[in-house]
Design an enzyme around this catalytic site. Structure first.
Site, PDB file in Angstrom:
ATOM      1  N   THR A 254       0.820  -1.210   0.000  1.00 38.81           N
ATOM      2  CA  THR A 254       0.000   0.000   0.000  1.00 38.81           C
ATOM      3  C   THR A 254       0.857   1.265   0.000  1.00 38.81           C
ATOM      4  OG1 THR A 254      -1.519  -1.266   1.374  1.00 38.81           O
ATOM      5  CG2 THR A 254      -2.020   1.047   1.090  1.00 38.81           C
TER       6      THR A 254
ATOM      7  N   ARG B  27       7.695  -2.907   2.797  1.00 38.11           N
ATOM      8  CA  ARG B  27       7.876  -3.084   4.244  1.00 38.11           C
ATOM      9  C   ARG B  27       8.293  -4.498   4.533  1.00 38.11           C
ATOM     10  NH1 ARG B  27       3.028   0.522   6.780  1.00 38.11           N
ATOM     11  NH2 ARG B  27       3.639   2.187   5.399  1.00 38.11           N
TER      12      ARG B  27
ATOM     13  N   SER C 186       6.125   3.463   8.703  1.00 34.43           N
ATOM     14  CA  SER C 186       4.966   4.193   9.196  1.00 34.43           C
ATOM     15  C   SER C 186       4.537   3.799  10.602  1.00 34.43           C
ATOM     16  CB  SER C 186       3.831   4.029   8.193  1.00 34.43           C
ATOM     17  OG  SER C 186       2.776   4.877   8.531  1.00 34.43           O
ATOM     18  N   HIS C 187       3.304   3.268  10.714  1.00 30.78           N
ATOM     19  CA  HIS C 187       2.747   2.965  12.033  1.00 30.78           C
ATOM     20  C   HIS C 187       3.230   1.624  12.572  1.00 30.78           C
ATOM     21  CE1 HIS C 187       0.422   1.211   8.852  1.00 30.78           C
ATOM     22  NE2 HIS C 187      -0.032   0.303   9.707  1.00 30.78           N
TER      23      HIS C 187
ATOM     24  N   LYS D  84      10.059   3.848   0.796  1.00 29.82           N
ATOM     25  CA  LYS D  84       9.099   4.206  -0.247  1.00 29.82           C
ATOM     26  C   LYS D  84       9.686   5.282  -1.151  1.00 29.82           C
ATOM     27  CE  LYS D  84       6.446   6.745   3.295  1.00 29.82           C
ATOM     28  NZ  LYS D  84       5.159   6.996   3.906  1.00 29.82           N
TER      29      LYS D  84
ATOM     30  N   ASP E 217       1.531   9.323  13.845  1.00 27.23           N
ATOM     31  CA  ASP E 217       2.174   8.002  13.739  1.00 27.23           C
ATOM     32  C   ASP E 217       3.684   8.095  13.501  1.00 27.23           C
ATOM     33  OD1 ASP E 217       2.140   8.868  11.088  1.00 27.23           O
ATOM     34  OD2 ASP E 217       1.863   6.848  10.297  1.00 27.23           O
TER      35      ASP E 217
ATOM     36  N   ASP F 186       5.735   8.058  10.944  1.00 24.21           N
ATOM     37  CA  ASP F 186       6.290   8.982   9.955  1.00 24.21           C
ATOM     38  C   ASP F 186       5.493  10.286   9.828  1.00 24.21           C
ATOM     39  OD1 ASP F 186       4.162   7.521   8.867  1.00 24.21           O
ATOM     40  OD2 ASP F 186       4.906   7.771   6.822  1.00 24.21           O
TER      41      ASP F 186
ATOM     42  N   ASP G 170       2.315  11.038   9.130  1.00 27.49           N
ATOM     43  CA  ASP G 170       1.266  11.334   8.153  1.00 27.49           C
ATOM     44  C   ASP G 170      -0.138  11.013   8.661  1.00 27.49           C
ATOM     45  OD1 ASP G 170       1.639   8.610   7.982  1.00 27.49           O
ATOM     46  OD2 ASP G 170       1.979   8.543   5.813  1.00 27.49           O
ATOM     47  N   ARG G 171      -0.236  10.344   9.817  1.00 25.83           N
ATOM     48  CA  ARG G 171      -1.570  10.042  10.356  1.00 25.83           C
ATOM     49  C   ARG G 171      -1.898  10.933  11.535  1.00 25.83           C
ATOM     50  NH1 ARG G 171      -2.745   3.619  10.305  1.00 25.83           N
ATOM     51  NH2 ARG G 171      -1.820   3.182   8.277  1.00 25.83           N
TER      52      ARG G 171
ATOM     53  N   GLU H 154      -8.694   9.077   4.701  1.00 30.50           N
ATOM     54  CA  GLU H 154      -8.866   7.635   4.832  1.00 30.50           C
ATOM     55  C   GLU H 154      -9.311   7.312   6.258  1.00 30.50           C
ATOM     56  OE1 GLU H 154      -6.196   4.945   2.402  1.00 30.50           O
ATOM     57  OE2 GLU H 154      -4.765   6.336   3.281  1.00 30.50           O
ATOM     58  N   GLU H 155     -10.046   6.213   6.380  1.00 26.81           N
ATOM     59  CA  GLU H 155     -10.527   5.780   7.698  1.00 26.81           C
ATOM     60  C   GLU H 155      -9.388   5.418   8.642  1.00 26.81           C
ATOM     61  OE1 GLU H 155      -9.811   2.483   8.604  1.00 26.81           O
ATOM     62  OE2 GLU H 155      -8.891   2.305   6.618  1.00 26.81           O
ATOM     63  N   SER H 156      -8.200   5.183   8.098  1.00 17.44           N
ATOM     64  CA  SER H 156      -7.064   4.753   8.899  1.00 17.44           C
ATOM     65  C   SER H 156      -6.327   5.935   9.525  1.00 17.44           C
ATOM     66  CB  SER H 156      -6.112   3.947   8.036  1.00 17.44           C
ATOM     67  OG  SER H 156      -5.762   4.697   6.880  1.00 17.44           O
TER      68      SER H 156
ATOM     69  N   LYS I 186      -0.768  12.267   3.067  1.00 14.98           N
ATOM     70  CA  LYS I 186      -1.592  12.634   4.204  1.00 14.98           C
ATOM     71  C   LYS I 186      -0.687  13.315   5.222  1.00 14.98           C
ATOM     72  CE  LYS I 186      -1.562   7.810   5.921  1.00 14.98           C
ATOM     73  NZ  LYS I 186      -1.005   6.989   4.843  1.00 14.98           N
TER      74      LYS I 186
ATOM     75  N   ARG J  14      -8.856  -6.924   7.282  1.00 18.86           N
ATOM     76  CA  ARG J  14      -9.530  -5.736   7.791  1.00 18.86           C
ATOM     77  C   ARG J  14     -11.014  -5.827   7.442  1.00 18.86           C
ATOM     78  NH1 ARG J  14      -5.180  -3.057   9.428  1.00 18.86           N
ATOM     79  NH2 ARG J  14      -3.469  -2.512   8.022  1.00 18.86           N
TER      80      ARG J  14
HETATM   81  C1  VG1 Z   1      -2.908   0.922   5.730  1.00 19.26           C
HETATM   82  C2  VG1 Z   1      -4.180   1.742   5.765  1.00 19.26           C
HETATM   83  C3  VG1 Z   1      -4.243   2.660   4.566  1.00 19.26           C
HETATM   84  C4  VG1 Z   1      -2.985   3.530   4.515  1.00 19.26           C
HETATM   85  C5  VG1 Z   1      -1.743   2.658   4.551  1.00 19.26           C
HETATM   86  C6  VG1 Z   1      -0.471   3.461   4.626  1.00 19.26           C
HETATM   87  O1  VG1 Z   1      -2.883   0.125   4.579  1.00 19.26           O
HETATM   88  O2  VG1 Z   1      -5.303   0.900   5.813  1.00 19.26           O
HETATM   89  O3  VG1 Z   1      -5.402   3.437   4.637  1.00 19.26           O
HETATM   90  O4  VG1 Z   1      -2.973   4.317   3.348  1.00 19.26           O
HETATM   91  O5  VG1 Z   1      -1.794   1.799   5.686  1.00 19.26           O
HETATM   92  O6  VG1 Z   1      -0.489   4.314   5.729  1.00 19.26           O
HETATM   93  P1  VG1 Z   1      -3.278  -1.444   4.617  1.00 19.26           P
HETATM   94  O7  VG1 Z   1      -3.001  -1.941   3.233  1.00 19.26           O
HETATM   95  O8  VG1 Z   1      -2.441  -2.078   5.688  1.00 19.26           O
HETATM   96  O9  VG1 Z   1      -4.718  -1.480   5.000  1.00 19.26           O
HETATM   97  V1  VG1 Z   1       0.949   4.730   6.483  1.00 19.26           V
HETATM   98  O10 VG1 Z   1       0.646   5.895   7.617  1.00 19.26           O
HETATM   99  O11 VG1 Z   1       1.270   3.211   7.141  1.00 19.26           O
HETATM  100  O12 VG1 Z   1       2.010   5.114   5.291  1.00 19.26           O
HETATM  101 CO    CO Z   2       2.282   6.752   8.292  1.00 21.78          CO
END
Ligand code: VG1
Ligand code: CO
Length: 543
Positions: free
Chosen positions: A18, A22, A113-114, A126, A277, A279, A281-282, A363-365, A376, A496
């Site tokens: 996504t 990773r 990221s998270h 990335k 988070d 990095d 962006d959340r 996004e919902e995340s 983001k 999910r």
């Molecule tokens: C998750 C989230 C998605 C987000 C992605 C990257 O992806 O659901 O909404 O864009 O992480 O976010 P997935 O494929 O695990 O559902 V970040 O802050 O980790 O760059």
């Molecule tokens: Co992130």
């Protein structure tokens, strides 16, 4: 120093998900692994000869060593210049901004990221393109194709860069510029938001708690919230980036940011809480005794963004990822704005933002952002909220209650089943896919399925199609469940399950989401046989 060409062979499984690639940190640290993938990126984007790249990461374990390797490889591949955040730090949105501001050809962001960090946790890399956004589907395909056929990589056989010293230097024939990771970003925020109004809020005794979760936003939050906006020292907690995020999970949701939730639900809770988070962006938004779901946050921001100077002219449109609730659509409809539904992942918003079709995305995340960058942006969302709080004089809970009274409430929750056996997870999805045509009319408990499909997206700007983006099942009365497998996990599969129910009855807007969604939750299990197929009693994480 001379350029070495090192023989290598394709490595399986270097498929970006996504957002970038990773893997476990130990995998990235295997001899030649990072080098192999970095060369695949360089080759996949048509080489870096004469190009300028922005490089930085979230400060997790291996960040600095990996940056050294990437810089020696960029120099060996003929790059003209690398702009690097001091100490190797750049939040994802700040990197996006630097790429745009300095008209760089792209950037490499080191982050998972998270996901947790450390020698036994996760690492990631990335590539972002010249618009500052995540590699498009097409570029990602080219990078992946290159990983399948790569036979050598190029690297300088020496050369150290001191990431701690601001200013210009060189590495071989390549120029290096170490920049303050915060300054340009903070300046951009000052242009978008009414810093005077927000400062006055703090002067008036407004109390805030920002949890940087030991991750990259610490320095940004200290500078912007405390130094520039005058929030009292101590407003930012866990503000020093640490290689393993203090042993925590830098994911801003009520589960992983529990310390902040406890503060915000205590008797003497501050007025406003937020977290970001790994990095940066959340974002998580929480008022006193009032958690705001990311889908609702997007809707509220879409409704009130014009209170901030950067958006005073109104919004062109709003886009949300498909699993995100339809709350933002309802605002767009009421205001006569265009609205779009894209697959999960920020890369899909880039084309819409570049084309000027939308201004806000989410996004919902816990990702929200706008056309100011092409990622983001956690702190941006926090500042837009602060701007709205300052201009309306209302509390978070008052704003949400007003919002629901006006637009109805899209009750929402996501249930994650982590580290599930990959075969079982794929079978669960395949089974649903095979039955999609038969589900309409089917009743489960009190609910009747009104339709079902698998989401496929035709990009209105570049005409590309992305299929297999999630199974959607709709129920009569405004309910929906979506099933999707994560593209960012590093252990088995993560299932999910996204649950939503629209409520417009004024007397039923204050329920607990899990209660309001109980029927949909039961129907989701009955239809997908989640418990039986995953062997789990319930989700690992509920957000
Ligand atoms: C998750 C989230 C998605 C987000 C992605 C990257 O992806 O659901 O909404 O864009 O992480 O976010 P997935 O494929 O695990 O559902 V970040 O802050 O980790 O760059
Ligand atoms: Co992130």
């Amino acid at each position: 120093m001379s350029v070495q060409t090192v023989q290598t062979t394709p490595i399986e499984g270097q498929k970006p998900g996504t957002s970038g690639l990773r893997k476990k940190t130990a995998v990235f640290m295997e001899s030649g692994y990072l080098e192999n993938y970095t060369q695949a990126i360089f080759d996949g984007i048509g080489g870096v000869e004469g190009k300028t790249l922005v490089v930085g990461g979230d400060g997790r374990y291996f960040n600095d060593v990996a940056i050294g390797t990437i810089l020696r490889m960029a120099a060996a591949n003929g790059a003209a210049k690398c702009i690097v955040g001091q100490g190797g730090l750049l939040s994802t949105p700040a990197a996006s901004h630097l790429i745009r501001k300095w008209k760089a050809d792209g950037g490499l962001i080191l982050s998972a990221s998270h996901n947790p960090g450390g020698p036994n946790a996760d690492f990631g890399l990335k590539y972002n393109g010249p618009n500052g956004g995540p590699a498009t589907e097409g570029v990602t395909e080219k990078i992946f194709a290159r990983t399948q056929e790569i036979d050598s990589y190029r690297i300088l056989d020496g050369g150290e860069v001191d990431l701690g010293v601001l200013g210009e230097s060189s590495l071989g024939d390549m120029q290096i510029e170490i920049v303050d990771p915060v300054a340009d970003y903070a300046e951009l925020m000052g242009e978008l938001f009414d810093f005077g109004a927000i400062s006055a809020l703090f002067t008036g005794g407004f109390r805030m708690c920002f949890d940087a979760m030991h991750a990259v936003t610490g320095p940004y939050a200290h500078e912007i919230l405390e130094n520039r906006l005058g929030a009292p020292a101590g407003t930012v907690m866990n503000g020093a980036p640490s290689p393993d995020f203090g042993g925590g999970h830098p994911d801003p949701n009520p589960v992983w940011a529990k310390a902040l939730m406890d503060i915000m639900y205590a008797d003497d809770a501050p007025d406003f809480g937020a977290a970001s988070d790994g990095d940066g962006d959340r974002n998580m938004i929480v008022g006193a005794h009032c958690y705001v779901s990311p889908s609702d946050s997007l809707a509220l921001l879409a409704d009130k963004a014009d209170l901030a100077p950067g958006y005073a002219g109104g919004l062109a449109g709003v886009a949300r990822s498909m699993p995100t609730s339809a709350a933002a659509d309802r605002v767009a409809e009421a205001k006569g704005m265009a609205s779009f539904e894209t697959p999960t992942g920020w890369k899909f918003f880039g084309n819409l933002l570049d084309a000027g079709t939308v201004t806000l995305c989410g996004e919902e995340s816990a990702g929200t952002g706008s056309n100011h960058v092409r990622e983001k942006d956690g702190l941006w969302a926090v500042l837009l909220w602060l701007n709205i709080l300052a201009k309306t004089g209302k509390s978070v809970s008052e704003l949400m209650a007003d919002h629901w009274a006006t637009y109805g409430r899209n009750y929402y929750s996501r249930h994650d089943y982590e580290a599930v056996d990959s075969g079982a997870a794929n079978d669960l999805i395949a089974n649903l896919r095979a039955r999609l045509g038969d589900l309409a009319g089917h009743t489960v408990g009190d609910l009747t399925v009104s339709g079902a499909d698998e989401f496929s997206y035709d990009d209105p700007v570049d005409g590309s199609t992305s299929s297999g983006q999630g199974i959607r099942i709709y129920f009569e009365g405004g309910g929906r469940v979506v099933f999707r497998l994560s593209g960012t996990g590093t252990d088995g599969a993560t299932l999910r399950v996204y649950l939503e129910q629209l409520e417009t009855d004024a007397g039923a807007l204050g329920k607990d989401p899990q209660e309001a969604l109980a029927g949909i939750i039961a129907a989701a299990d009955a239809l997908a046989e989640i418990k039986v197929r995953t062997g789990r009693d319930g989700p690992d994480v509920i957000t």
